[in-house]
Enzyme design. Sequence first.
Site, PDB file in Angstrom:
ATOM      1  N   GLY A  17     -96.084 -26.552  10.221  1.00 36.09           N
ATOM      2  CA  GLY A  17     -96.510 -27.820   9.634  1.00 36.09           C
ATOM      3  C   GLY A  17     -97.791 -28.346  10.258  1.00 36.09           C
ATOM      4  CB  CYS A  18     -98.830 -28.780  13.763  1.00 34.69           C
ATOM      5  SG  CYS A  18     -97.515 -29.957  14.201  1.00 34.69           S
TER       6      CYS A  18
END
Length: 157
Positions: free
Chosen positions: A47-48
């Site tokens: 996600g990051c």
Amino acid sequence: MARFEEGQEVPDFTLESTEGEINLYSIIDEADKGVVVYFYPRASTPGCTTEACDFRDSLSSLKSCGYTVIGVSPDKMPALEKFRDEQGLNFALASDPEKTVMEPWGAFGEKKNYGKIVQGVIRSTLVVGKDRKVERAMYNVRAKGHVARVRKTIGCD
């Protein structure tokens, strides 16, 4: 846990980053319109990485709209430098392992993770104007599609 709302002035901070020591107020002073400060849990996670790459790919557009981008995570500098190099990130990634910025900015605290309440980084983005006041505060955001929403919010589409 306190969270910023639109119109509130943000406190200054100085952190180590992939571009050396950075100071928020100095960056705001140099920006045409303001700064996008986003908080993320951990470098090199799916996600990051999605969110960081979206900011990377939108950086020229954001800059042309007058905004500088700063990413803040609790990662230590070696992890941030590796993340920057592997993903070709073109903006400052700041290290806040003690959460001295994250906590007062409302980006660290209780959150739900797979249905359980845990303490952790709350994926958040704040758009701060030249007057050092919050133009937009977004908490508990999803990584995918978030940068497009930020751009739309600040009229940078």
